[in-house]
Write a protein that holds these residues in place. Sequence first.
Motif, mmCIF file in Angstrom:
data_model
loop_
_atom_site.group_PDB
_atom_site.id
_atom_site.type_symbol
_atom_site.label_atom_id
_atom_site.label_comp_id
_atom_site.label_asym_id
_atom_site.label_seq_id
_atom_site.Cartn_x
_atom_site.Cartn_y
_atom_site.Cartn_z
ATOM 1 N N ILE A 54 0.868 -1.184 0.000
ATOM 2 C CA ILE A 54 0.000 0.000 0.000
ATOM 3 C C ILE A 54 0.905 1.235 0.000
ATOM 4 C CG2 ILE A 54 -1.702 1.320 1.331
ATOM 5 C CD1 ILE A 54 -2.856 -1.305 2.340
ATOM 6 N N ILE A 55 0.641 2.157 -0.929
ATOM 7 C CA ILE A 55 1.448 3.381 -0.987
ATOM 8 C C ILE A 55 0.548 4.612 -0.855
ATOM 9 C CG2 ILE A 55 3.481 2.564 -2.244
ATOM 10 C CD1 ILE A 55 2.127 3.328 -4.836
ATOM 11 N N ALA A 56 0.983 5.569 -0.055
ATOM 12 C CA ALA A 56 0.186 6.770 0.208
ATOM 13 C C ALA A 56 1.022 7.744 1.021
ATOM 14 C CB ALA A 56 -1.078 6.407 0.987
ATOM 15 N N CYS A 57 0.501 8.955 1.200
ATOM 16 C CA CYS A 57 1.160 9.970 2.035
ATOM 17 C C CYS A 57 0.181 10.503 3.078
ATOM 18 C CB CYS A 57 1.595 11.181 1.212
ATOM 19 S SG CYS A 57 2.653 10.812 -0.169
ATOM 20 N N GLY A 58 0.726 10.943 4.187
ATOM 21 C CA GLY A 58 -0.064 11.651 5.200
ATOM 22 C C GLY A 58 -1.191 10.791 5.741
ATOM 23 N N THR A 59 -2.335 11.432 5.897
ATOM 24 C CA THR A 59 -3.518 10.758 6.419
ATOM 25 C C THR A 59 -3.841 9.484 5.644
ATOM 26 O OG1 THR A 59 -4.483 12.769 7.294
ATOM 27 C CG2 THR A 59 -6.025 11.095 6.585
ATOM 28 N N ALA A 60 -3.678 9.545 4.328
ATOM 29 C CA ALA A 60 -4.001 8.382 3.499
ATOM 30 C C ALA A 60 -3.119 7.182 3.877
ATOM 31 C CB ALA A 60 -3.827 8.735 2.018
ATOM 32 N N ALA A 61 -1.888 7.440 4.297
ATOM 33 C CA ALA A 61 -1.002 6.340 4.702
ATOM 34 C C ALA A 61 -1.496 5.702 6.005
ATOM 35 C CB ALA A 61 0.431 6.842 4.866
ATOM 36 N N TYR A 62 -2.097 6.511 6.880
ATOM 37 C CA TYR A 62 -2.650 5.933 8.118
ATOM 38 C C TYR A 62 -3.884 5.089 7.805
ATOM 39 C CZ TYR A 62 0.527 9.357 10.139
ATOM 40 O OH TYR A 62 1.635 10.097 10.456
ATOM 41 N N ALA A 63 -4.678 5.550 6.845
ATOM 42 C CA ALA A 63 -5.799 4.713 6.390
ATOM 43 C C ALA A 63 -5.230 3.392 5.862
ATOM 44 C CB ALA A 63 -6.597 5.428 5.305
ATOM 45 N N GLY A 64 -4.110 3.479 5.128
ATOM 46 C CA GLY A 64 -3.460 2.282 4.589
ATOM 47 C C GLY A 64 -3.028 1.320 5.684
ATOM 48 N N MET A 65 -2.532 1.865 6.796
ATOM 49 C CA MET A 65 -2.121 0.990 7.904
ATOM 50 C C MET A 65 -3.319 0.207 8.441
ATOM 51 S SD MET A 65 0.558 3.454 9.953
ATOM 52 C CE MET A 65 0.938 2.256 11.241
ATOM 53 N N LEU A 66 -4.473 0.878 8.508
ATOM 54 C CA LEU A 66 -5.671 0.160 8.968
ATOM 55 C C LEU A 66 -6.071 -0.904 7.949
ATOM 56 C CD1 LEU A 66 -7.668 3.131 10.509
ATOM 57 C CD2 LEU A 66 -6.601 1.227 11.717
ATOM 58 N N MET A 110 1.809 14.189 -6.221
ATOM 59 C CA MET A 110 2.890 13.806 -7.131
ATOM 60 C C MET A 110 3.697 12.622 -6.599
ATOM 61 S SD MET A 110 4.210 14.283 -10.042
ATOM 62 C CE MET A 110 3.661 15.860 -10.686
ATOM 63 N N ASP A 111 3.985 12.625 -5.295
ATOM 64 C CA ASP A 111 4.758 11.512 -4.729
ATOM 65 C C ASP A 111 4.058 10.176 -4.989
ATOM 66 O OD1 ASP A 111 6.941 12.933 -3.534
ATOM 67 O OD2 ASP A 111 5.635 13.551 -1.881
ATOM 68 N N THR A 112 2.756 10.164 -4.830
ATOM 69 C CA THR A 112 1.999 8.924 -5.012
ATOM 70 C C THR A 112 1.875 8.584 -6.499
ATOM 71 O OG1 THR A 112 0.828 9.365 -2.948
ATOM 72 C CG2 THR A 112 -0.182 7.743 -4.420
ATOM 73 N N LEU A 113 1.673 9.607 -7.327
ATOM 74 C CA LEU A 113 1.602 9.377 -8.773
ATOM 75 C C LEU A 113 2.899 8.749 -9.290
ATOM 76 C CD1 LEU A 113 0.325 9.678 -11.574
ATOM 77 C CD2 LEU A 113 1.146 12.056 -11.616
ATOM 78 N N MET A 114 4.039 9.281 -8.854
ATOM 79 C CA MET A 114 5.319 8.739 -9.326
ATOM 80 C C MET A 114 5.496 7.288 -8.860
ATOM 81 S SD MET A 114 6.224 11.119 -11.207
ATOM 82 C CE MET A 114 7.824 10.587 -11.801
ATOM 83 N N ALA A 115 5.043 7.004 -7.647
ATOM 84 C CA ALA A 115 5.134 5.630 -7.133
ATOM 85 C C ALA A 115 4.224 4.703 -7.946
ATOM 86 C CB ALA A 115 4.760 5.599 -5.651
ATOM 87 N N SER A 366 -3.527 19.543 -2.277
ATOM 88 C CA SER A 366 -2.870 18.454 -2.991
ATOM 89 C C SER A 366 -1.496 18.949 -3.436
ATOM 90 C CB SER A 366 -3.735 17.921 -4.126
ATOM 91 O OG SER A 366 -3.571 18.661 -5.277
ATOM 92 N N VAL A 367 -0.512 18.133 -3.099
ATOM 93 C CA VAL A 367 0.878 18.540 -3.292
ATOM 94 C C VAL A 367 1.341 17.965 -4.626
ATOM 95 C CG1 VAL A 367 3.200 18.536 -2.341
ATOM 96 C CG2 VAL A 367 1.235 18.638 -0.816
ATOM 97 N N THR A 368 1.421 18.826 -5.641
ATOM 98 C CA THR A 368 1.685 18.344 -6.990
ATOM 99 C C THR A 368 3.143 18.529 -7.393
ATOM 100 O OG1 THR A 368 0.848 20.445 -7.798
ATOM 101 C CG2 THR A 368 -0.691 18.620 -7.785
#
Length: 370
Positions: A54-66, A110-115, A366-368
């Motif tokens: 699972i790849i994500a940043c910030g809050t979305a990464a915590y959702a990913g942990m769940l 952008m970080d997630t798009l590149m991943a 959104s950090v582009t």
Amino acid sequence: EKGGWSSFMAKEISEEPEAVGNTILGRTHDGLVHLEELAPIGDAALKDVDRIVIIACGTAAYAGMLGKYAIEQWARIPVDVELSHEFRYRDPILSDRTLVISISQSGETMDTLMAVKYAMASGAHVLSVCNTQGATIPRESHAVVYTHAGPEVAVASTKAFVAQVTALYLIGLHLAAVRGTLDEAAHRSAVDELASVPAKISEVLEVSQAEIGQLARWMTETQSVLFLGRHVGFPVALEGALKLKELAYIHAEGFAAGELKHGPIALIEPGQVVFVIVPSPRDPSSLHPKVVSNIQEIRARGARVIAIAEKGDAAVLPFADEVIPIPLAGSLFEPLLAVVPLHIFGMELAAAKGLDVDQPRNLAKSVTVE
Ligand code: BG6
């Protein structure tokens, strides 16, 4: 439009029940989850998957942990959660048996798009969880499960977070069905639990709003807040801390409660505020007494404990300065309830400090850029 609310964030927190409910809508058939959106990857490939990243940043990464806890429990596939910006810089091991799941509210980070592009090029299957129809990340993926939280305007993510967790749980149940790892009764009961979450979030909103508002007004001078949680309470602790940093500019940290004795307990001095996410006393694991004993340890050192605990949990009462009650739920579903008071707290504390709740300094929705 804010429609009478003091901020977009206040409105968006009030929409958390619908964010969960609308994300479930149309995705169950006869009490079982079926995600047509996964067809482009296909059941044969999903049966063959031996690892999920699972790849994500910030809050979305915590959702990913769940999502990791739920997917591993139901579908019995090992799941790693990685920050998007760390992922592709160490030559990650991916194959056509890897399922990469990206999570992004905006679908433009952008970080997630590149991943995602890296994962696509490496031959992995790529599924994206996104809240924005037609955004770049879903267009660059094999398949997409949209969260139906509705547009999120406030920079700090709230309703999108609960919708992301919901989508990941649905993906976990779909995978479990495809792979035959969960008996039908357990699958049905998970669907029932999920379906009951919106009403329970509404109850949390009703019960905790006033209490948390008051708590926040008392804490405008607070310099540091700690959050402790264990198992699925751990990502909730991280999310609570992130909200305080983003919104109220307070130094905040989330810890796994079991880690306390390995370092963080040294931070506890008289008056230190600590939020503790307490597992249900009905949970068959022995985590409840362990977390209660963590509370006793920090209380003995003078911490001010605010416990988020199942209503009727008498064991925490003698040791907590405040108890914020949440309705009864199965352990995987508690985070969807326990996170709500923390969203409210971040917002109320920022408001009490006179800060711009919707547009915190230095942040963008959104950090582009990478
Ligand atoms: C950050 C936002 O910049 O991006 C967070 O402040 C958000 O709230 C994170 O969780 C990821 O954004 P997205 O759109 O990829 O979910």
